[in-house]
Scaffold this motif. Structure first.
Motif, PDB file in Angstrom:
ATOM      1  N   CYS A 294       1.200  -1.106  -0.244  1.00 20.32           N
ATOM      2  CA  CYS A 294       0.490   0.090  -0.398  1.00 20.32           C
ATOM      3  C   CYS A 294       0.909   1.188   0.041  1.00 20.32           C
ATOM      4  O   CYS A 294       1.631   1.408   0.467  1.00 20.32           O
TER       5      CYS A 294
ATOM      6  N   GLY B  83      -0.389   4.610  -0.083  1.00 22.72           N
ATOM      7  CA  GLY B  83      -1.906   5.700   0.845  1.00 22.72           C
ATOM      8  C   GLY B  83      -0.925   6.722   1.300  1.00 22.72           C
ATOM      9  O   GLY B  83      -0.194   6.399   1.965  1.00 22.72           O
ATOM     10  N   THR B  84      -1.824   7.363   1.516  1.00 21.67           N
ATOM     11  CA  THR B  84      -0.699   8.479   2.670  1.00 21.67           C
ATOM     12  C   THR B  84      -0.635   8.110   3.949  1.00 21.67           C
ATOM     13  O   THR B  84       0.112   8.379   4.556  1.00 21.67           O
ATOM     14  N   ALA B  85      -1.958   7.416   4.515  1.00 20.41           N
ATOM     15  CA  ALA B  85      -1.268   6.998   6.169  1.00 20.41           C
ATOM     16  C   ALA B  85      -0.130   5.894   5.432  1.00 20.41           C
ATOM     17  O   ALA B  85       1.186   5.932   6.742  1.00 20.41           O
ATOM     18  N   CYS B  86       0.067   4.882   5.139  1.00 28.87           N
ATOM     19  CA  CYS B  86       1.215   4.343   4.694  1.00 28.87           C
ATOM     20  C   CYS B  86       2.621   4.644   4.563  1.00 28.87           C
ATOM     21  O   CYS B  86       3.677   4.544   4.473  1.00 28.87           O
TER      22      CYS B  86
ATOM     23  N   CYS C  78      -4.140   2.654  -0.741  1.00 28.72           N
ATOM     24  CA  CYS C  78      -4.621   1.819   0.329  1.00 28.72           C
ATOM     25  C   CYS C  78      -5.573   1.098  -0.048  1.00 28.72           C
ATOM     26  O   CYS C  78      -6.264   0.715  -0.725  1.00 28.72           O
ATOM     27  N   VAL C  79      -5.728   0.195   0.868  1.00 26.43           N
ATOM     28  CA  VAL C  79      -6.694  -1.353   1.108  1.00 26.43           C
ATOM     29  C   VAL C  79      -6.949  -1.009   2.485  1.00 26.43           C
ATOM     30  O   VAL C  79      -7.724  -2.243   3.038  1.00 26.43           O
ATOM     31  N   GLY C  80      -7.538   0.660   2.997  1.00 23.75           N
ATOM     32  CA  GLY C  80      -8.196   0.399   3.956  1.00 23.75           C
ATOM     33  C   GLY C  80      -8.242   0.698   5.253  1.00 23.75           C
ATOM     34  O   GLY C  80      -8.679  -0.434   6.167  1.00 23.75           O
ATOM     35  N   ALA C  81      -6.692  -0.126   5.725  1.00 22.49           N
ATOM     36  CA  ALA C  81      -6.050  -0.691   6.727  1.00 22.49           C
ATOM     37  C   ALA C  81      -5.888   0.179   7.605  1.00 22.49           C
ATOM     38  O   ALA C  81      -4.120  -0.039   8.089  1.00 22.49           O
ATOM     39  N   CYS C  82      -6.077   1.823   7.233  1.00 23.66           N
ATOM     40  CA  CYS C  82      -4.792   2.244   7.971  1.00 23.66           C
ATOM     41  C   CYS C  82      -4.225   2.702   8.362  1.00 23.66           C
ATOM     42  O   CYS C  82      -3.576   3.146   8.948  1.00 23.66           O
TER      43      CYS C  82
ATOM     44  N   VAL D 118       1.130  -1.313   5.556  1.00 25.94           N
ATOM     45  CA  VAL D 118      -0.148  -2.740   5.363  1.00 25.94           C
ATOM     46  C   VAL D 118       1.041  -2.754   3.656  1.00 25.94           C
ATOM     47  O   VAL D 118       1.221  -2.156   2.749  1.00 25.94           O
TER      48      VAL D 118
ATOM     49  N   GLY E 159      -6.004   6.673   2.568  1.00 24.43           N
ATOM     50  CA  GLY E 159      -5.906   7.113   3.709  1.00 24.43           C
ATOM     51  C   GLY E 159      -7.342   6.829   4.154  1.00 24.43           C
ATOM     52  O   GLY E 159      -7.524   8.086   5.286  1.00 24.43           O
TER      53      GLY E 159
HETATM   54  S1  FES Z   1      -3.173   4.596   3.275  1.00 22.44           S
HETATM   55 FE1  FES Z   1      -2.374   2.544   3.441  1.00 22.44          FE
HETATM   56  S2  FES Z   1      -3.667   0.898   4.209  1.00 22.44           S
HETATM   57 FE2  FES Z   1      -4.798   3.206   3.653  1.00 22.44          FE
END
Ligand code: FES
Ligand SMILES: Cc1cc2nc3c(=O)[nH]c(=O)nc-3n(C[C@H](O)[C@H](O)[C@H](O)COP(=O)(O)O)c2cc1C
Lengths: 157, 593
Positions: A81, A83-86, A123-127, A132, B197
């Motif tokens: 992932c 995504g932003t959080a990752c 993002c896989v939704g496990a932020c 992840v 996110g």
């Molecule tokens: S940003 Fe990686 S799971 Fe949402």
């Protein structure tokens, strides 16, 4: 991929489902991909002929959506992932380590021996357990370069 | 309604399963089986899975309810189960060491759960569990006792606004569509959740899929739709699976299909899987994607309520919007409107992620202050670092800085400072995050996801990204910041759809609040947060290095050499600047500058 009589049987079955799916090309491509793991060129040709729809229509759609694959993929699928959080929790480092461990050059996603495909998704939704990584459909939270490298090594055996 | 004497609930959302929820659940099942509970008591026992209750970082979370007294355990692994069963369930003495700590309870204290009220309490795969919490009562009430106009009035009165990003009043949308004369109408649930996110919609569907279905039934009735679609991302396999099961179960109970609950109303729902395109979350793109084409937005008007799927009047609502509906019908619009602010009613689910202690899913009344979210619910900054900013609204949003922390989180207040509520992503950043790099990250995303139909977005985002690329690579020029601002404003003004119209926001907002950081990259060729690879060097500080070898093992490029227990050296030629050594060094001996 060669269209053998066995493959043809499968394709005919997909063709039937396609009519049930309101003649939806996205669903058709999804059905092909569910079956073969990617979208072999030969199958597009086959359907194009059967349905009298130009191949370009299929490719127009297949290249638009990120989750259609035009190349065969590896036996093991590693989905990292980004995504932003990752990203803010260091996904780049984890992905980098996986690339080095798998010996993948920039722009390459599948190892030459077809054992691994490394893909990136947003993002896989496990932020909340970022970063992840999904290895063969199993979700791993709080990945580090070290742990991922170990997982890959274990799969190599 | 809880009649069970013993209830064991294991969190099995995506987060719970990743932490080993499946194994924990089966460990409990077999441990309970071994207890040989007499048949007549057995009826009061249940061991089951529940959806996400928010704090996935503590998974596997397990609730044990004995005679209505609830205890919550955190970080549970399968090998801990036997002891819990022996001491807590048999001996009636909870295992104090493993119970959730005070901050777990603080995390929940300021939250107000409407949409998530049953998520994490009921088995999402059981329609009976949903019935037990008054599930489908609202649909029954609507279909048997209320007129279409009554329903619309109630939703309008509640003040509910769309949770998918734009915040359009849901009741008004339904009213317009309801007023269009057409025998064939559609209602679509937007579960594309492409904002990286954010995972509110995933958690709702995984935790309580029936609430979304019920919301759709009510919406369909209100507008007069006979068919519905859920457009859901393929990246959410568990949500898809639970949704499909829920639809099947609802169909069996005649809550979907022909003549629902013996009324004259027929309605059915189909699932459509996305194929990985962010822009398909935009409603007009979503519609053509369901039709099987490339998901490219078109100009509005006509709006989907007039001409949507296959040219028919169509209402598109977000998952969370729909999940609010049954609660509004059941408890009344005034009850709903009692939460939140004048213009932003109700609660909102946020995905709180990034550098706070408690990352997870939260539901708060609109208008709560950002400070309360980050410090009370989020437990403050992780690792004792300094708060820098919080990014809301993902690639369409902006950032909010420390001096604005008292701001109320609602549609109007966030818009005033140049950010948005958006779909609900909230990424907290600390002093180790580079704002230029964050802006670049979002631009890279929107540039890739731009569908290419309109020029300002296709080419404009590319140019923005190129400028950001050179700034983060230390090759920025005087005037680049101004160029970003000018170009950004033009793209916003001239793009076809919401993607392009909002894509420059992360750049403009970071320039607004962190201009000196941009200037440092351009003028001094320094990244103050030490993030931008091309502007930093890694070195090992001889005086601090203990020669433990951790970095040598961590380095993927074999760039670090050295004998055991002697200071190591790092070759800057081989170094790929991945930062692995910096992460693993316990002695702070790796310098990043
Ligand atoms: S940003 Fe990686 S799971 Fe949402
Ligand atoms: C680029 C883009 C992406 C979007 N993605 C989503 C999404 O993932 N989920 C969503 O519900 N709405 C998304 N929207 C908003 C939808 O277009 C639409 O406004 C919303 O689904 C309406 O539902 P609501 O009124 O219940 O919020 C997106 C909009 C744009 C411009």
């Amino acid at each position: 991929m060669e269209i053998t009589s066995n493959v043809e049987k499968t394709l005919n079955r997909i063709l039937k489902d396609f009519s049930a799916e309101e003649g939806n090309i996205i669903s058709l491509l999804q059905l092909i991909q569910d079956e073969f793991g990617y979208i072999p060129e030969s199958t597009v040709g086959w359907f194009s002929g059967r349905l009298d729809i130009p191949e370009s229509r299929f490719y127009g759609i297949a290249t638009f959506y990120a989750r259609f694959y035009q190349k065969e993929r590896g036996k093991n699928i590693i989905t990292a992932c980004c995504g932003t959080a990752c990203h803010v929790k260091g996904a780049d480092r984890v992905i980098n380590a996986a690339r080095i461990e798998l010996g993948l050059a920039e722009g390459e996603n599948t190892t030459d021996d077809m054992d691994f495909t490394l893909e990136q998704v947003a993002c896989v939704g496990a932020c909340s357990i970022a970063p992840v990584v999904i290895i063969n459909k199993k979700v791993y939270g709080r990945q580090t370069s070290g742990r991922l490298t170990r997982e890959i090594k274990a799969l190599k055996k | 309604m809880k009649t069970n004497k013993l209830e064991i609930m294991v969190c099995m959302g995506t987060g719970g399963i990743a932490a080993g929820g499946t194994e924990v659940l089966s460990a409990f099942e077999s441990a309970i089986k071994k207890l040989k509970i007499p048949a007549k008591l057995k009826k009061g026992c249940s061991v089951h899975k529940v959806g996400c209750r928010g704090l996935c970082a503590r998974d596997v979370l397990v609730d044990i309810i004995i005679k209505e007294k609830k205890s919550t355990y955190q970080y549970i692994k399968p090998d801990m189960v036997q002891r819990i069963v022996d001491e807590h369930i048999v001996g009636n003495q909870p295992v104090a060491d493993w119970l959730a700590t005070e901050d777990y309870h603080n995390f929940h204290e300021k939250q107000v759960k409407v949409v998530l009220s049953d998520c994490g309490n009921i088995n999402p795969e059981s329609i009976d569990a949903y019935f037990a919490v008054n599930g489908y009562e609202a649909a029954k009430k609507v279909l048997t006792l209320m007129s279409r106009q009554d329903v619309i009035e109630e939703i309008k009165r509640s003040g509910l606004r769309g949770r998918g990003g734009a915040g359009f009043p849901t009741g008004v949308k339904w009213e317009i569509c309801g007023g269009v004369k057409n025998a064939q109408k559609y209602i679509i649930c937007n579960a594309d959740e492409g904002d990286p996110g954010a995972f509110m919609d995933r958690a709702i569907i995984e935790g309580n899929p029936h609430s979304v279905i019920e919301g759709m039934i009510i919406g369909a009735y209100a507008i007069g739709a006979g068919k519905g679609y859920v457009y859901i991302r393929a990246e959410y396999p568990l949500a898809v699976e639970r949704l499909r099961k829920a639809l099947e179960d609802a169909g069996k109970k005649n809550l979907l299909g022909k003549k629902i609950l013996k009324t004259g109303f027929s309605f059915d729902i189909k699932v459509k899987l996305g194929a990985g395109a962010f822009v398909c979350g935009e409603e007009t793109a979503l519609i053509v994607s369901i039709e099987g084409q490339r998901g490219m937005p078109r100009a509005k008007p006509p709006f989907p309520v007039h001409s949507g799927l296959w040219g028919k009047p169509t209402v598109i609502n977000n998952v969370e919007t729909l999940a609010n509906i049954p609660h509004i019908i059941r408890k009344g619009p005034d009850w709903f409107a009692s939460f939140g602010t004048e213009k932003s009613r109700g609660t909102k689910v946020f995905a709180l992620t990034g550098k706070v202690k408690n990352t997870g899913l939260i539901e708060v009344p609109m208008g709560i202050s950002l400070k309360e979210i980050i410090y009370d619910i989020g437990g403050g900054m992780d690792k004792g670092r300094d708060f820098k900013a919080v990014q809301t609204g993902g690639p369409s949003g902006g950032c909010i800085t420390a001096d604005l922390l008292d701001i109320n989180v609602d549609y109007e207040s966030l818009a005033k400072v140049g950010s948005i509520v958006g779909s609900g992503g909230m990424v907290v950043l600390d002093d180790t995050d580079c704002m230029v790099s964050i802006a670049r990250f979002f631009l890279e995303f929107t540039q890739v996801e731009s569908c290419g139909k309109c020029v300002p977005c296709r080419i404009g985002t590319k140019r923005l990204l190129e400028i950001l690329d050179r700034i983060t690579a230390g090759k920025g020029k005087e005037g680049d910041i101004e160029l970003l601002e000018e170009l950004g404003k033009d793209i916003k003004a001239s793009s076809l759809c919401g993607l392009g119209q909002t894509a420059p926001n992360p750049v403009l907002s970071t320039i607004k609040y962190f201009r000196p950081e941009y200037e440092a990259h351009i003028r001094d060729m320094k990244c103050p947060a030490a993030v931008c690879k091309e502007l930093i060097e890694f070195t090992i500080l001889e005086e601090l290095c203990k020669g433990c070898g951790a970095c040598v093992r961590a380095c993927p490029a074999n760039a670090i050499k050295g004998e055991k227990k002697k200071p190591h050296t790092l070759s800057s030629e081989l170094c790929v600047k991945c930062g692995s050594c910096f992460d693993v060094c316990k002695f702070g001996a790796v310098k990043k500058e």
